[in-house]
Design an enzyme around this catalytic site. Structure first.
Site, mmCIF file in Angstrom:
data_model
loop_
_atom_site.group_PDB
_atom_site.id
_atom_site.type_symbol
_atom_site.label_atom_id
_atom_site.label_comp_id
_atom_site.label_asym_id
_atom_site.label_seq_id
_atom_site.Cartn_x
_atom_site.Cartn_y
_atom_site.Cartn_z
ATOM 1 N N TYR A 109 -12.166 -9.170 4.215
ATOM 2 C CA TYR A 109 -11.567 -10.165 3.328
ATOM 3 C C TYR A 109 -11.909 -11.591 3.732
ATOM 4 C CZ TYR A 109 -8.629 -7.062 0.514
ATOM 5 O OH TYR A 109 -8.185 -6.118 -0.382
ATOM 6 N N HIS A 133 0.829 -1.212 0.000
ATOM 7 C CA HIS A 133 0.000 0.000 0.000
ATOM 8 C C HIS A 133 0.866 1.266 0.000
ATOM 9 C CE1 HIS A 133 -3.819 -2.157 1.760
ATOM 10 N NE2 HIS A 133 -3.228 -2.842 0.776
#
Length: 383
Positions: A270, A155
């Protein structure tokens, strides 16, 4: 907010050459039909390893970064590796990342690049600039680095776009760290920062006089922006952002806005596919935060963003082209009054994961795919 679920557009493909036989500067597909344009898909150069970005020199040459730590000059179907690169920490999602040529390059010669620096104990995204002398980068200057080293090697965000006033925006991902930091206004993680061309802080940044905020911050509450572009006519700043499961976003970036992550998200956990664990709401407005203009459904995993302008693809003028990694496609987005009113799927699973999409000075669209044996491609009008 307008939500939309997309299916394949059923591209009309003809006269297709096998990809395994298509060499550099060779036509891969002679005619690709879309709703409003016919175009050719041309392989410009191959033999790239996980390329990340393409930039354009005024003389027609291209600059291509590879995440494993290289920058190439591409000319006439061949590539030449540059020397004089910064020391780059290559691991996971980190490495050599974006590359952008200064709008006044012919006067100042500056090339801007982003990359991850640090070691196994912690890394940050950094911004630097240098000049090109033959096949070497010279006059190297590191201009900025994020203010928090962190160990998760993911990220990084790390796209750069210049504004009309000579300043630049740089995206910085939330770094995937725990606890999440995108609402920490002293931390650059999960933000868009605005800098002067020399890396200093512009005096008119939205929080420059507020001690509760890092002065570089332009907007915050982001997860991981890997596509950003300035509309050449409206001046609007559009960005594509990775969500958690689902909820990849198209955002209109405006100074001072909080875009919600991780307090507010439309995405799912997730592991469970339930509501995201750290989010307190799916309602941005309830928290005074800016909602996305568009939610990509199904998942796009967006990287690379271009706005089409000019006559080369006249029927797409003003449209956005958003690349997709996991989705292995480009989405053409028609935007009216800051709302997406139509979307078309292009090149579905034709060249794999899309890492970068940009329109070149020649009016053609340039695409990088993300794989160990990748290539730079060009979309050009078929007629």
């Amino acid at each position: 907010m307008r939500k939309q679920s997309l299916t394949a557009a059923g591209l009309l493909l003809s006269l297709t050459l096998p990809l395994s036989q298509a060499g550099a500067q060779e036509v891969v597909e002679r005619s690709v039909g879309s709703e409003y344009e016919q175009f050719r898909l041309v392989k410009v150069v191959d033999g790239l390893t996980h390329p990340w970005a393409v930039g354009f020199l005024p003389d027609g040459r291209k600059l291509v970064t590879e995440r494993p730590g290289a920058i190439y000059v591409v000319e006439d179907g061949s590539k030449t590796a540059l020397e004089g690169l910064p020391e780059v920490h290559v691991a996971n999602q980190g490495g050599m990342l974006d590359i952008v040529v200064h709008p006044d390059y012919e006067d100042n010669g500056w090339i801007y690049m982003t990359y991850s620096k640090g070691d196994s104990d912690g890394t940050v995204p950094a911004l630097a600039r240098a000049r090109l002398d033959g096949n070497s980068l010279v006059d190297f200057e590191e201009l900025f680095e994020s203010n928090t080293y962190t160990s998760p090697g993911r990220h990084y965000g790390s796209r750069v776009v210049f504004l009309d006033d000579g300043t630049l925006l740089m995206t910085i991902g939330d770094r995937g760290a725990e606890p999440m930091r995108s609402q920490d206004t002293q931390d650059h993680s999960g933000t868009v920062v605005r800098l002067n061309a020399d890396g200093s802080v512009p005096e008119d940044n939205p929080f420059v006089d507020d001690d509760d905020y890092a002065p570089e911050i332009w907007s915050y509450g982001h997860r991981n922006i890997q596509g950003i572009v300035k509309h050449p006519e409206t001046g609007q700043i559009w960005a594509t952002e990775h969500g958690p499961r689902g909820s990849d976003e198209l955002n209109l970036i405006e100074p001072g806005n909080n875009y919600g992550w991780p307090v507010v998200t439309l995405g799912r956990d997730y592991r469970t596919e339930g509501e995201f664990g750290d989010a307190r709401s799916r309602d941005h407005q309830a928290y005074g935060m800016k909602p996305p203009v568009f939610e990509f459904l199904p998942t796009l995993a967006p990287s690379g963003l271009a706005v089409v302008h000019g006559d080369s693809f006249g029927n797409w003028d003003g449209n956005l082209l958003a690349g997709g990694l996991r989705a292995q496609r480009i989405l053409r987005l028609v935007v009216e009054d800051s709302e997406v009113v139509h979307a078309e799927e292009l090149l579905l699973r034709r060249i794999g994961r899309i890492r970068d999409v940009r329109q070149g000075p020649d009016g053609n669209i340039y695409i990088l795919n993300d794989q160990s044996d990748a290539a730079l491609y060009r979309l050009e009008p078929a007629s």
